[in-house]
Design a protein around this motif. Structure first.
Motif, PDB file in Angstrom:
ATOM      1  N   TRP A  77       8.743   4.241   0.566  1.00  0.00           N
ATOM      2  CA  TRP A  77       7.345   3.862   0.631  1.00  0.00           C
ATOM      3  C   TRP A  77       6.657   4.646   1.727  1.00  0.00           C
ATOM      4  N   ASP A  81      -0.534   1.993   6.080  1.00  0.00           N
ATOM      5  CA  ASP A  81      -1.121   0.831   5.411  1.00  0.00           C
ATOM      6  C   ASP A  81      -2.137   1.338   4.395  1.00  0.00           C
ATOM      7  N   TYR A 111       3.612  -6.183   4.538  1.00  0.00           N
ATOM      8  CA  TYR A 111       4.094  -5.781   3.221  1.00  0.00           C
ATOM      9  C   TYR A 111       5.598  -5.970   3.153  1.00  0.00           C
ATOM     10  N   GLY A 116       6.967  -3.730  -2.222  1.00  0.00           N
ATOM     11  CA  GLY A 116       5.785  -2.936  -1.937  1.00  0.00           C
ATOM     12  C   GLY A 116       4.508  -3.751  -1.951  1.00  0.00           C
ATOM     13  N   LEU A 128       1.982  -0.825  -1.316  1.00  0.00           N
ATOM     14  CA  LEU A 128       2.485   0.366  -0.644  1.00  0.00           C
ATOM     15  C   LEU A 128       2.556   1.529  -1.622  1.00  0.00           C
TER      16      LEU A 128
END
Length: 145
Positions: A77, A81, A111, A116, A128
Motif C-alpha cells: 500500500w 494518506d 487505515y 486498505g 489506501l
C-alpha cells in the motif's frame, strides 16, 4: 429530430454530476514503483510471518507499507494518506495496534493494512492506494504499479 439535442443535453448534465467522494480521493499521483522484496533479507524478514508489516521509504508518494496477510498473500500500500495531498503529516505510521496505520495530520485518519479500508473517524471514504505484488519464488516479490 429536434428533441434529440434536448435529450442529449439532459443526459449530459445528469451524467456529469459532481461526486464529492471521488473528487476528494484524488490526492495521490501514480508514482513509478519497481521494488524487489526478499523476505530472507534482514530488512524484510518480518514479512515471513503473517500479521507483520514493514515500511519502505523512498517509494511511491510517501513510502510503501508491505503487509503479510497470510502465508500466500503479501499486500503493498502507498504510505500516503489518500485523504490528503502528500505532505510531512500525511505519511502513515504504525499505530502500535495490529495492522493499523495512522496519519500524522490533525484528523489522524486510520487505515487497516489487511484491507486498505479507512477505519472509524476517517473524514473521507478513501481507501489506501494498492500496488501490484508478484510472487517471484524463493521468498522474493516484485512490487510495481
Amino acid at each position: 429530430m429536434k428533441k434529440l439535442p434536448i435529450i442529449l443535453s439532459i443526459l449530459f448534465f445528469a451524467c456529469n454530476g459532481d461526486d464529492d467522494n471521488r473528487n476528494n480521493c484524488n490526492f495521490l499521483f501514480d508514482a513509478g514503483v519497481n521494488l524487489t522484496v526478499n523476505t530472507n533479507l534482514p530488512q524484510f524478514s518480518q514479512l515471513a510471518f503473517p500479521g507483520n508489516s514493514v515500511y519502505v521509504s523512498n517509494q511511491g508518494n510517501n513510502g510503501i507499507w508491505l503487509y503479510r496477510l497470510n502465508s500466500a498473500t503479501l499486500y503493498a500500500w502507498d504510505a500516503a494518506d489518500p485523504s490528503h495531498t502528500p505532505s510531512g503529516c500525511s505519511t502513515l505510521t504504525d499505530s502500535g495496534t495490529g495492522d493499523i496505520v495512522v496519519c500524522g495530520c490533525e484528523d489522524a485518519n486510520q487505515y487497516g493494512l489487511a484491507t486498505g479500508q479507512g477505519l472509524d473517524g476517517n473524514t473521507q471514504p478513501c481507501t489506501l492506494q494498492p500496488y501490484r505484488v508478484d510472487d517471484l519464488g524463493n521468498n522474493s516479490y516484485l512490487v510495481t504499479n
